[in-house]
Design a protein around this motif. Structure first.
Motif, PDB file in Angstrom:
ATOM      1  N   SER A 172       0.744  -1.235  -0.072  1.00  0.00           N
ATOM      2  CA  SER A 172       0.065   0.154   0.024  1.00  0.00           C
ATOM      3  C   SER A 172       0.927   1.148  -0.091  1.00  0.00           C
ATOM      4  CB  SER A 172      -0.903  -0.039   1.235  1.00  0.00           C
ATOM      5  OG  SER A 172      -1.555   1.137   1.255  1.00  0.00           O
ATOM      6  N   ALA A 173       2.028   1.083   0.741  1.00  0.00           N
ATOM      7  CA  ALA A 173       2.906   2.302   0.669  1.00  0.00           C
ATOM      8  C   ALA A 173       3.634   2.601  -0.736  1.00  0.00           C
ATOM      9  CB  ALA A 173       4.024   2.248   1.720  1.00  0.00           C
ATOM     10  N   LYS A 174       3.565   1.550  -1.399  1.00  0.00           N
ATOM     11  CA  LYS A 174       4.379   1.587  -2.682  1.00  0.00           C
ATOM     12  C   LYS A 174       3.304   2.096  -3.788  1.00  0.00           C
ATOM     13  CE  LYS A 174       7.931  -1.645  -1.918  1.00  0.00           C
ATOM     14  NZ  LYS A 174       8.326  -2.964  -2.158  1.00  0.00           N
ATOM     15  N   ASP A 175       1.898   1.647  -3.625  1.00  0.00           N
ATOM     16  CA  ASP A 175       1.223   1.763  -4.853  1.00  0.00           C
ATOM     17  C   ASP A 175      -0.145   2.511  -4.365  1.00  0.00           C
ATOM     18  OD1 ASP A 175      -0.683   0.052  -3.525  1.00  0.00           O
ATOM     19  OD2 ASP A 175      -0.128  -1.631  -4.823  1.00  0.00           O
ATOM     20  N   GLY A 176      -0.381   3.099  -2.979  1.00  0.00           N
ATOM     21  CA  GLY A 176      -1.376   3.637  -2.556  1.00  0.00           C
ATOM     22  C   GLY A 176      -2.703   3.059  -2.557  1.00  0.00           C
ATOM     23  N   ARG A 228      -9.182  -2.352  -7.269  1.00  0.00           N
ATOM     24  CA  ARG A 228      -7.985  -3.338  -6.660  1.00  0.00           C
ATOM     25  C   ARG A 228      -7.701  -2.467  -5.195  1.00  0.00           C
ATOM     26  NH1 ARG A 228      -3.460  -4.969  -9.623  1.00  0.00           N
ATOM     27  NH2 ARG A 228      -4.700  -6.856 -10.724  1.00  0.00           N
ATOM     28  N   ALA A 229      -7.640  -3.486  -4.325  1.00  0.00           N
ATOM     29  CA  ALA A 229      -7.045  -3.478  -2.839  1.00  0.00           C
ATOM     30  C   ALA A 229      -6.285  -4.331  -2.514  1.00  0.00           C
ATOM     31  CB  ALA A 229      -8.228  -2.997  -2.117  1.00  0.00           C
ATOM     32  N   HIS A 230      -5.674  -4.264  -1.198  1.00  0.00           N
ATOM     33  CA  HIS A 230      -5.047  -5.206  -0.509  1.00  0.00           C
ATOM     34  C   HIS A 230      -5.829  -6.042   0.564  1.00  0.00           C
ATOM     35  CE1 HIS A 230      -1.735  -3.985  -2.841  1.00  0.00           C
ATOM     36  NE2 HIS A 230      -1.641  -2.955  -2.283  1.00  0.00           N
ATOM     37  N   ILE A 260      -8.260   0.556   5.656  1.00  0.00           N
ATOM     38  CA  ILE A 260      -7.122   1.703   5.805  1.00  0.00           C
ATOM     39  C   ILE A 260      -7.020   2.405   4.201  1.00  0.00           C
ATOM     40  CG2 ILE A 260      -4.976   2.254   6.384  1.00  0.00           C
ATOM     41  CD1 ILE A 260      -6.660   1.133   8.584  1.00  0.00           C
ATOM     42  N   LEU A 261      -7.406   3.529   4.401  1.00  0.00           N
ATOM     43  CA  LEU A 261      -7.470   4.422   2.948  1.00  0.00           C
ATOM     44  C   LEU A 261      -6.838   5.513   3.349  1.00  0.00           C
ATOM     45  CD1 LEU A 261      -8.600   4.573  -0.140  1.00  0.00           C
ATOM     46  CD2 LEU A 261     -10.523   5.498   0.581  1.00  0.00           C
ATOM     47  N   ALA A 262      -5.593   5.834   2.737  1.00  0.00           N
ATOM     48  CA  ALA A 262      -4.920   7.168   2.696  1.00  0.00           C
ATOM     49  C   ALA A 262      -4.608   7.392   4.080  1.00  0.00           C
ATOM     50  CB  ALA A 262      -5.538   8.253   2.111  1.00  0.00           C
TER      51      ALA A 262
END
Length: 133
Positions: A55-59, A83-85, A113-115
């Motif tokens: 998430s830190a890499k692709d947002g 797309r999400a993790h 967890i978003l932004a």
């Protein structure tokens, strides 16, 4: 490959029931159940650490879920194409702890967890719009 065992068993059970009891309904119900527990609905779950790194890499958002949660399933279908993790809190104690930290000590899922902000059981329509990148 192991993740396909349960869906295969459910589908075969439906086929046997359909053949023995001459019931198309049993086959349809079992096939639907097989799809719902298959990796088609929930991809291979990541660990909390892996999801945070990605998430830190692709947002992309991190969505904490657990098997059998109807709200998680509803959210998954609402986010088709987004797309999400996805992190299974029952497979990763660190993920369960992360959810408890933002959900008043409860393991309430789905938690997103978003932004950098946490949303406990968000409205699927709102999240669908928020993930429209």
């Amino acid at each position: 490959m192991r993740r396909w065992i349960a869906p295969a068993v459910i589908a075969l059970t439906g086929a046997v029931l359909a053949a023995v009891a001459d019931s198309v309904t049993a086959l349809v119900v079992c096939l639907l159940g097989a799809v719902l527990v298959s990796p088609l609905v929930f991809p291979f779950p990541l660990t909390d650490a892996m999801a945070r790194d990605r998430s830190a890499k692709d947002g992309r958002a991190i969505i904490y879920w657990r098997p059998g949660c109807p709200f998680c399933l509803r959210l998954r279908f609402a986010l088709l194409g987004r797309r999400a993790h996805w992190v299974d809190i029952w497979r990763d104690p660190g993920a369960a702890a992360a959810v408890r930290a933002v959900a008043d000590g409860n393991e309430t899922v789905p938690t997103v967890i978003l932004a950098g902000a946490a949303y406990v059981n968000p409205d699927p329509r709102w999240l669908r719009g928020a993930l429209a990148y």
